[in-house]
Every structure is written in C-alpha cells, then in structure tokens.
Scaffold this active site. Sequence first.
Site, PDB file in Angstrom:
ATOM      1  N   ASN A 171       0.846  -1.186   0.000  1.00 53.54           N
ATOM      2  CA  ASN A 171       0.000   0.000   0.000  1.00 53.54           C
ATOM      3  C   ASN A 171       0.888   1.245   0.000  1.00 53.54           C
ATOM      4  O   ASN A 171       1.553   1.556   0.986  1.00 53.54           O
ATOM      5  CB  ASN A 171      -0.905  -0.028   1.244  1.00 53.54           C
ATOM      6  CG  ASN A 171      -1.900   1.105   1.276  1.00 53.54           C
ATOM      7  OD1 ASN A 171      -1.598   2.231   0.921  1.00 53.54           O
ATOM      8  ND2 ASN A 171      -3.098   0.793   1.736  1.00 53.54           N
ATOM      9  N   LYS A 222       0.358   3.802   2.845  1.00 59.97           N
ATOM     10  CA  LYS A 222       0.948   3.423   4.133  1.00 59.97           C
ATOM     11  C   LYS A 222       2.451   3.693   4.129  1.00 59.97           C
ATOM     12  O   LYS A 222       3.022   4.140   5.122  1.00 59.97           O
ATOM     13  CB  LYS A 222       0.691   1.944   4.431  1.00 59.97           C
ATOM     14  CG  LYS A 222      -0.723   1.623   4.837  1.00 59.97           C
ATOM     15  CD  LYS A 222      -0.836   0.155   5.218  1.00 59.97           C
ATOM     16  CE  LYS A 222      -2.274  -0.245   5.487  1.00 59.97           C
ATOM     17  NZ  LYS A 222      -2.394  -1.668   5.823  1.00 59.97           N
ATOM     18  N   ASP A 262      -1.659  -4.118  10.598  1.00 60.45           N
ATOM     19  CA  ASP A 262      -2.901  -4.750  10.193  1.00 60.45           C
ATOM     20  C   ASP A 262      -4.005  -3.878  10.758  1.00 60.45           C
ATOM     21  O   ASP A 262      -3.988  -3.534  11.948  1.00 60.45           O
ATOM     22  CB  ASP A 262      -3.013  -6.187  10.715  1.00 60.45           C
ATOM     23  CG  ASP A 262      -4.111  -6.948   9.983  1.00 60.45           C
ATOM     24  OD1 ASP A 262      -4.126  -6.923   8.736  1.00 60.45           O
ATOM     25  OD2 ASP A 262      -4.962  -7.559  10.651  1.00 60.45           O
ATOM     26  N   SER A 263      -4.911  -3.468   9.895  1.00 60.85           N
ATOM     27  CA  SER A 263      -5.948  -2.528  10.287  1.00 60.85           C
ATOM     28  C   SER A 263      -7.295  -2.990   9.777  1.00 60.85           C
ATOM     29  O   SER A 263      -7.376  -3.757   8.817  1.00 60.85           O
ATOM     30  CB  SER A 263      -5.658  -1.141   9.683  1.00 60.85           C
ATOM     31  OG  SER A 263      -4.380  -0.698  10.032  1.00 60.85           O
ATOM     32  N   PHE A 271      -9.424   6.195   1.950  1.00 62.17           N
ATOM     33  CA  PHE A 271      -9.534   4.930   1.223  1.00 62.17           C
ATOM     34  C   PHE A 271     -10.271   3.936   2.105  1.00 62.17           C
ATOM     35  O   PHE A 271     -10.628   4.240   3.236  1.00 62.17           O
ATOM     36  CB  PHE A 271      -8.159   4.408   0.789  1.00 62.17           C
ATOM     37  CG  PHE A 271      -7.176   4.190   1.919  1.00 62.17           C
ATOM     38  CD1 PHE A 271      -7.003   2.938   2.477  1.00 62.17           C
ATOM     39  CD2 PHE A 271      -6.418   5.238   2.411  1.00 62.17           C
ATOM     40  CE1 PHE A 271      -6.092   2.725   3.508  1.00 62.17           C
ATOM     41  CE2 PHE A 271      -5.509   5.041   3.444  1.00 62.17           C
ATOM     42  CZ  PHE A 271      -5.341   3.782   3.991  1.00 62.17           C
ATOM     43  N   GLY A 272     -10.522   2.755   1.587  1.00 58.57           N
ATOM     44  CA  GLY A 272     -11.205   1.732   2.372  1.00 58.57           C
ATOM     45  C   GLY A 272     -12.620   2.168   2.745  1.00 58.57           C
ATOM     46  O   GLY A 272     -13.387   2.623   1.898  1.00 58.57           O
ATOM     47  N   TYR A 273     -12.933   2.070   4.030  1.00 62.57           N
ATOM     48  CA  TYR A 273     -14.277   2.358   4.517  1.00 62.57           C
ATOM     49  C   TYR A 273     -14.448   3.830   4.923  1.00 62.57           C
ATOM     50  O   TYR A 273     -15.479   4.191   5.502  1.00 62.57           O
ATOM     51  CB  TYR A 273     -14.599   1.442   5.707  1.00 62.57           C
ATOM     52  CG  TYR A 273     -14.608  -0.028   5.348  1.00 62.57           C
ATOM     53  CD1 TYR A 273     -15.747  -0.631   4.835  1.00 62.57           C
ATOM     54  CD2 TYR A 273     -13.467  -0.815   5.502  1.00 62.57           C
ATOM     55  CE1 TYR A 273     -15.758  -1.980   4.489  1.00 62.57           C
ATOM     56  CE2 TYR A 273     -13.473  -2.158   5.165  1.00 62.57           C
ATOM     57  CZ  TYR A 273     -14.620  -2.735   4.652  1.00 62.57           C
ATOM     58  OH  TYR A 273     -14.636  -4.067   4.308  1.00 62.57           O
ATOM     59  N   LYS A 332      -6.955  13.856   9.405  1.00 65.84           N
ATOM     60  CA  LYS A 332      -7.156  12.424   9.664  1.00 65.84           C
ATOM     61  C   LYS A 332      -6.007  11.873  10.506  1.00 65.84           C
ATOM     62  O   LYS A 332      -6.227  11.106  11.449  1.00 65.84           O
ATOM     63  CB  LYS A 332      -7.279  11.672   8.336  1.00 65.84           C
ATOM     64  CG  LYS A 332      -7.581  10.195   8.497  1.00 65.84           C
ATOM     65  CD  LYS A 332      -7.671   9.501   7.142  1.00 65.84           C
ATOM     66  CE  LYS A 332      -7.668   7.996   7.309  1.00 65.84           C
ATOM     67  NZ  LYS A 332      -7.573   7.275   6.041  1.00 65.84           N
ATOM     68  N   HIS A 342      -6.807   5.908  13.912  1.00 63.80           N
ATOM     69  CA  HIS A 342      -6.174   4.744  14.536  1.00 63.80           C
ATOM     70  C   HIS A 342      -4.722   4.614  14.084  1.00 63.80           C
ATOM     71  O   HIS A 342      -3.824   4.395  14.898  1.00 63.80           O
ATOM     72  CB  HIS A 342      -6.961   3.491  14.165  1.00 63.80           C
ATOM     73  CG  HIS A 342      -7.205   3.337  12.686  1.00 63.80           C
ATOM     74  ND1 HIS A 342      -7.787   4.320  11.909  1.00 63.80           N
ATOM     75  CD2 HIS A 342      -6.935   2.319  11.821  1.00 63.80           C
ATOM     76  CE1 HIS A 342      -7.863   3.922  10.651  1.00 63.80           C
ATOM     77  NE2 HIS A 342      -7.351   2.716  10.568  1.00 63.80           N
TER      78      HIS A 342
END
Length: 197
Positions: free
Chosen positions: A9, A12, A70-71, A154-156, A175, A180
Amino acid sequence: MKFIIATNNAKKLVELERILNPLGIEAVSAKEAGVVLDEVEETGKTFWENAFIKANAAFQKTGMPAVADDSGICVDALDGRPGIYSARYSPEDCFNDEQRTAKILEELQGVPDEKRGAHYTCAICCILPDGRKIEIEETCEGKIGHSFVGDGGFGYDPIFVYGDKTFAQLSAEEKDKVSHRGKALRMLKQELENEFS
C-alpha cells in the site's frame, strides 16, 4: 539504517516514511530493497497476530528490521465484523473497497443511528535489528453513516463518521491527528526514539 515496510500500500509507505525519516531511519518498500516478499497468509485471529506474521515474514526474508500493520473496521451491529477480514470482506462478491463498503451499508439498512457505532483498529509490529518486537494497537471510535460521503481517504472512510464528518471528508493532516493509524504511528515514533536516542 533501513527498515523494510511490509506493505504493498503506497499510502501506508508514505505515512511511515514521514514518521521514520526524522529518526534517521529510511523506510523502504520490498521493491526498493530489491526483494520480492511472498504473499503471506494472514492466519492470525487478531490484528496483532496478523501484523506480526507480515513483519516477521519480511524480517526473515531480508534480515532487515521490518514494520507491518494490520488494520480494519469493527461494526458494533455486525458483532465486530468485518474486523480482521476488512480487506477481504465477502470475497465471493466484493472485489474492491467500494463494493465492501456498500455491503456494510446494505447490512445496516434500517439500523438506527444510536446502534451504528463502529471503530477502526490499527496494530503495528516493528521487529528491530536484534529481533526484539515493538507492538502497538490503537483505535478510533466513530459510527457508520447512511451513505458514501467525501472523496478522500480509502477503504471504509466514506462511511466512517468521526464527529460530524466522514474520514473521507478530512484532509490527510486532520485524519492523521485522530485516526487509529495516526495514533499508532505516533506511538511507534515514541518507542523508536527511546530505542535510538
């Protein structure tokens, strides 16, 4: 000193470079290190276990200190799903982030606001040159909205509501302050400063 980042990614990798570079640590991808990291099976039952599996695979393959995370998102009304399966939620019919996000909205149809609680979790495992581990886990509490809102992240992120905005409506800086992953990376920075100062 170089640390290999066990991720494909690009976003990241950029985040980790921003944290590690001021400490004199160069964050490199597998490609930059001239190695091919095999796709590891995430067989862990927790975010921590999966982060370790990825970091350890990179450490064993390269001999370089390694960082992996890991998320995922955990939705209260879905008994914590998708959790550790966030990136591969319903693989039989969801092939990308948008489809996985739409699936959650569909599963929450008719669920009132007060029962749409959710949190993101990020676990980071850093394996140091001598094989010792730094393990960090952080969360961010919010709720699931009723539709896609915003075009960032990105993602959710387009359905994860923090305060009165979704993560997809926040700038990267906003953000980073509350997410997290932002919290976990700040903790990692602190731990590494203690190690290398």
